[in-house]
Design an enzyme around this catalytic site. Sequence first.
Site, PDB file in Angstrom:
ATOM      1  N   ARG B  25       0.830  -1.211   0.000  1.00 32.93           N
ATOM      2  CA  ARG B  25       0.000   0.000   0.000  1.00 32.93           C
ATOM      3  C   ARG B  25       0.862   1.258   0.000  1.00 32.93           C
ATOM      4  NH1 ARG B  25      -2.257   0.556   6.272  1.00 32.93           N
ATOM      5  NH2 ARG B  25      -0.369  -0.186   7.265  1.00 32.93           N
ATOM      6  N   SER B  52      -4.803   4.711   6.176  1.00 30.30           N
ATOM      7  CA  SER B  52      -4.655   3.266   5.981  1.00 30.30           C
ATOM      8  C   SER B  52      -4.392   2.901   4.524  1.00 30.30           C
ATOM      9  CB  SER B  52      -5.917   2.536   6.445  1.00 30.30           C
ATOM     10  OG  SER B  52      -6.124   2.762   7.813  1.00 30.30           O
ATOM     11  N   GLU B  73     -18.905   3.843   0.385  1.00 34.64           N
ATOM     12  CA  GLU B  73     -18.146   3.338  -0.763  1.00 34.64           C
ATOM     13  C   GLU B  73     -18.923   3.403  -2.069  1.00 34.64           C
ATOM     14  OE1 GLU B  73     -18.529   1.679   2.129  1.00 34.64           O
ATOM     15  OE2 GLU B  73     -16.531   1.879   3.007  1.00 34.64           O
ATOM     16  N   PHE B  98     -14.610  -3.509   1.053  1.00 37.47           N
ATOM     17  CA  PHE B  98     -15.730  -2.576   0.881  1.00 37.47           C
ATOM     18  C   PHE B  98     -15.753  -1.942  -0.508  1.00 37.47           C
ATOM     19  CE2 PHE B  98     -14.092  -2.143   5.350  1.00 37.47           C
ATOM     20  CZ  PHE B  98     -14.846  -3.204   5.818  1.00 37.47           C
ATOM     21  N   ASP B 132      -8.322  -8.806  11.767  1.00 39.82           N
ATOM     22  CA  ASP B 132      -9.676  -8.268  11.582  1.00 39.82           C
ATOM     23  C   ASP B 132     -10.683  -9.363  11.261  1.00 39.82           C
ATOM     24  OD1 ASP B 132      -9.154  -5.679  12.226  1.00 39.82           O
ATOM     25  OD2 ASP B 132      -8.822  -5.010  10.161  1.00 39.82           O
ATOM     26  N   ARG B 182      -1.739  -4.689   3.456  1.00 36.11           N
ATOM     27  CA  ARG B 182      -1.275  -3.953   4.630  1.00 36.11           C
ATOM     28  C   ARG B 182      -0.025  -4.586   5.224  1.00 36.11           C
ATOM     29  NH1 ARG B 182      -4.984  -3.716   9.909  1.00 36.11           N
ATOM     30  NH2 ARG B 182      -4.564  -5.946   9.854  1.00 36.11           N
TER      31      ARG B 182
END
Lengths: 276, 332
Positions: B25, B52, B73, B98, B132, B182
């Site tokens: 990222r 993020s 979104e 998303f 997560d 990430r």
Amino acid sequence: MKRLPLAANSIRQSVIRMLVEAKSGHPAGSLGMAEVFTALYFGVLRHDPTNPSWKERDRVVLSNGHICPVLYAALAEAGYFPKEHLLTLRKLGSPLQGHPHVGSLPGIENSSGPLGQGISQAVGMALVGKRENQDWRVYALLGDGELDEGQVWEACLLASKYSLDNLVAIIDRNNIQIDGTSDDVLPLEPLSEKFSSFGWNVVVVDGNNINAVLHAFSMAQSCADKPSVIIANTISGKGVSFMEKKFGWHGKSPNKEEGELALKELAEERKKLEAM
Amino acid sequence: MEGNPTSANLVPDVFAAAVPKKASRDGFGKALAELGEKDQNVWALTADVSESTRTHWFAEKFPGRFVQVGVAEQNLAGVAAGIAACGKKAFISAFAAFSPGRNFDQIRVSVCYSNLNVKIHASHAGLSVGPDGASHQILEDIAMMRALPNMTVLVPCDLEQAKKATIAAAALKTPAYIRTSRENTPVFTTPQTPFEIGKANVYRDAKDVAIFACGLQVFEALKAAEELKKKGIEAAVIDMHSIKPIDRETIVRYAKQCKALVSAEDHQVNGGLGSAIAEVLCELHPAPLVRVGVKDSFGESGNCAELYRKYGIDAAAIAKAAEEAVKLKSSE
């Protein structure tokens, strides 16, 4: 001032002819919005039908794509393309797709069909206009049933955040949708209060009265620092007695006989207008 | 040369502890800020995840071309389409779960049907997002995006490649999907490593088996090749950063050269890179293919390495798949 009512009558006649020929499509909203489209294309918009990609033009974003017959009829009436093309609606190879497609037809600003998507695009356009100090405006047309979609309210929040006073949304408040009245399917009232609580300037108008609609547009344009919404109370199927206020005509095209009857009524209305 | 890294200009020793570990990222974010400097038409939008997704570096420099839409979104994709309709290049960034997880319809109709210049940067993709849990570990996004007309699909393997993928996507006038992670992973490609949309990178050439990987599985595949070498199996490793358009020529070349193939991805085995390769093989040159990916299940909480092991998409699983592929070849 009978030029505009006559144009609205022509647009209605085109809508009927197109739908009879296409054998499918959406008459109710298309007929009900004839005055709003007439007001836009023959009174409000800064546009040039001979130069549809003119950078300084106002943008018209049809969010409820299913009423495109009235958009196509208005574009043809304004001179964007020959009226003969209208009869190719929904046929294989036609630029007049069943729901609008960018690039297929001059004057179309957005592809639409799934509800709720046009208003977001209108917000994006207005944001560019605002940030780059352009004086063109964006007009987004939505159905009232379309307000069931959550995306509409996401877009409304953002328009308010960025104070998009170059954006005007017009809601076709005819209170019908596929399964019934919007009061039954999913109640929207109090609608004006919903929009004003979202930070919008609200103008409510009789959407089948051209002079009132023109006045509503000027009220919307004169409001600074806020996006405006015109809630246009319309009669679905307006101008054709047997279609008026009947949700069954949302997405059903008239057959040949019904089409002839509808055109006869509209021709009579036209005679009256001309005699005025 | 067999079994050794090819002249792909990777770092000298990809497994050295000194190779820095960073997230792909970051590569996107750096490239976006660079693009913003060079091109006034570049706009960036995010849905409450600017830091993020590393969009904040652009936002700090070019607030006039940055749009924060909030946790929305669907509107994110739609507003970007409207901005692109005014002649801009609109980059949208959110978590892959998303966007495109939630806004597929908007990407399909508002963006792709109109063929607008919108780039979809999806970070935090796959099991690698870790703790997560399953709701956030999207494993279906490549399948969704590669099914769309007009869409280009890029899955970079590290920070450097994410930079190049972003710059290459910006040069297109059409929609593109860029999938990043990430997790901090070795930056084993270099500024000199080639990158061309639609052209796979060969990092090891060999004749026994060919491993096609994308994203973080490229490094896992390099590790697997080392393990296989110890067992006397020479594995080619091919970086399939472009899922669409896919490099059919390289796939067929290795189908002919190795006659045993493996695909590896942090995605469902259904619909992703493995499926894309299987389609090419079936149409052009049938050959045994063993697909490494998540086998039609959801993930769960855990760290990236644990999840890669449990769900069978780490180097060990890739090596095992390669041995199976070699067996399939000899049993033919």
